[in-house]
Write an enzyme that holds these catalytic residues in place. Structure first.
Site, PDB file in Angstrom:
ATOM      1  CG  HIS A  59      -2.058  -1.002   1.083  1.00 33.60           C
ATOM      2  ND1 HIS A  59      -3.091  -1.075   1.980  1.00 33.60           N
ATOM      3  CD2 HIS A  59      -2.302  -1.954   0.140  1.00 33.60           C
ATOM      4  CE1 HIS A  59      -3.932  -2.037   1.612  1.00 33.60           C
ATOM      5  NE2 HIS A  59      -3.470  -2.587   0.497  1.00 33.60           N
ATOM      6  CD  GLU A  61      -1.320   3.939   4.008  1.00 36.68           C
ATOM      7  OE1 GLU A  61      -2.434   4.204   4.472  1.00 36.68           O
ATOM      8  OE2 GLU A  61      -1.149   3.156   3.035  1.00 36.68           O
ATOM      9  CB  ALA A 167     -17.867   9.541 -31.119  1.00 39.16           C
ATOM     10  NE  ARG A 197     -12.243   0.844 -26.063  1.00 39.39           N
ATOM     11  CZ  ARG A 197     -12.248   0.380 -27.294  1.00 39.39           C
ATOM     12  NH1 ARG A 197     -11.250  -0.408 -27.714  1.00 39.39           N
ATOM     13  NH2 ARG A 197     -13.241   0.692 -28.127  1.00 39.39           N
ATOM     14  CD  GLU A 295     -15.913   2.368 -26.081  1.00 39.65           C
ATOM     15  OE1 GLU A 295     -15.937   1.868 -27.230  1.00 39.65           O
ATOM     16  OE2 GLU A 295     -14.877   2.788 -25.555  1.00 39.65           O
ATOM     17  N   GLY A 297     -24.622   1.523 -28.469  1.00 40.86           N
ATOM     18  CA  GLY A 297     -25.326   2.461 -29.330  1.00 40.86           C
ATOM     19  C   GLY A 297     -26.345   3.281 -28.558  1.00 40.86           C
TER      20      GLY A 297
END
Length: 355
Positions: A59, A61, A167, A197, A295, A297
């Site tokens: 981690h 720390e 888009a 992605r 992503e 339609g």
């Protein structure tokens, strides 16, 4: 920055900003853990810094304290530790960071925000206080929560963080009236999308997008792991020749027929007679997929909007492209723009919902 001479009067916010900056270096590598950064400061000088680099490994720390040079080691018990998220207090993949802080006799810890994970959630802070450590909580709290919006959504709402991406042309069309694929974005924007992605656990499309666009849904234009590929194919009519079935990344098929794992594909059943989106969200939670880039339609994107189950939209507009006929972009309703970027003729806008 480690070891440099710095004024003693630097604000706690500046050190916390550095924690956040460090934490972001772990993007795409630490999920389902949160991104965390830490800096150790003695008398206005950073003597150590670190971040959580990879899931299952040390981690922030731990890396921060390990970064302290031998000559500065005696200064650790006189220093202040800044960390963007509450130090853990339980044994998971690694030992508790709160125990490490106590072991090194660090007298003061400044924390950005509490950890919502039930195994931590205040327990790390309490353990530090009981050991006599001075704890300051809430420095740049909103920024620290935003850094780990996926982690917080997962643990507070019991669902993945949902990003809707599309888009569109300059006149707001996401596809032409014919079934020909419309290439809207430029190569620089495409690289950015592949970076997106790499930062998410999963990526989701619908049947029509799979058939018409035949996307691979990997981040081959960017370094890092590809997301889990997911497609909604209720009638299992997609041909196995499609790119999404090429075995280059784990793939899940949401359908109305079966639950099974076969030939490297996971089939996950949804009930046709019930609303699909809430079922899908529950399935994603069970599958431990903490964030999803949608992503798909128009129909799939609008379904998430209509159910009010989304956290972010990323709209890419090619300002120079206009088509006469086509499918209009989704309408997300009341939103707040949080970021805008221009890459040549493309404008990338990021919005959060306004509830």
């Amino acid at each position: 920055m480690t070891g440099g001479s710095v004024s003693q009067h630097i604000s706690p916010e500046l050190y916390m900003e550095r924690c956040i900056e460090l934490a972001r270096l772990g993007a795409g590598h630490v999920a389902p853990n949160p991104m965390v950064g830490a800096v150790l400061v003695y008398n206005g000088r950073i003597i150590g810094e670190g971040y959580h680099q990879r899931y299952g490994e040390a981690h922030a720390e731990v890396n921060c304290i390990a970064d302290v040079k031998a000559a500065d080691t005696p200064l650790i018990p006189q220093s202040t530790l800044y960390v963007s998220l509450e130090p853990c207090s339980h044994f998971g993949k690694t030992p508790p960071c709160s125990d490490l802080i106590i072991k090194h006799r660090i007298p003061k810890v400044v924390i950005g925000c509490r950890d919502p994970f039930k195994e931590v959630d205040g327990k790390g802070i309490e353990k530090l206080k009981q050991a006599g450590v001075e704890v300051v909580l809430g420095v740049m709290e909103n920024e620290c929560k935003e850094l780990n919006s996926r982690f917080f959504t997962w643990h507070t709402k019991q669902r993945p963080y949902i990003i809707l991406k599309w888009a569109q042309t300059g006149n707001g069309k996401i596809s032409s009236s014919s079934n020909e694929r419309l290439f809207i974005t430029n190569e620089y924007t495409n690289r950015l999308v592949h970076r997106w992605r790499s930062e998410e656990a999963g990526i989701l499309i619908g049947t029509n997008t799979a058939l018409l666009d035949n996307p691979e849904l990997t981040n081959r234009l960017w370094n890092g792991l590809s997301p889990v590929r997911m497609v909604i194919d209720m009638d299992l009519r997609l041909p196995s020749s499609l790119n999404i079935f090429n075995g280059k990344s784990r793939t899940i098929i949401f359908n109305a027929t079966r639950d099974e794992e076969k030939e490297g594909l996971l089939y996950c059943r949804l009930l046709r007679e019930q609303n699909i989106i809430p079922q899908l969200i529950m399935a994603l939670y069970r599958l431990n997929i903490q964030s999803v880039l949608v992503e798909g339609g128009m129909r799939l994107l609008q379904s998430f909007i209509d159910e009010n189950i989304w956290d972010e939209t990323r709209k890419i507009t090619n300002r120079s492209m206009v088509i006469a006929d086509g499918l209009r972009a989704p309408e997300p309703g009341a939103t707040l723009k949080v970021k805008e970027l221009k890459l040549l003729e493309d404008t990338i806008e990021i919005y959060h919902p306004v509830h």
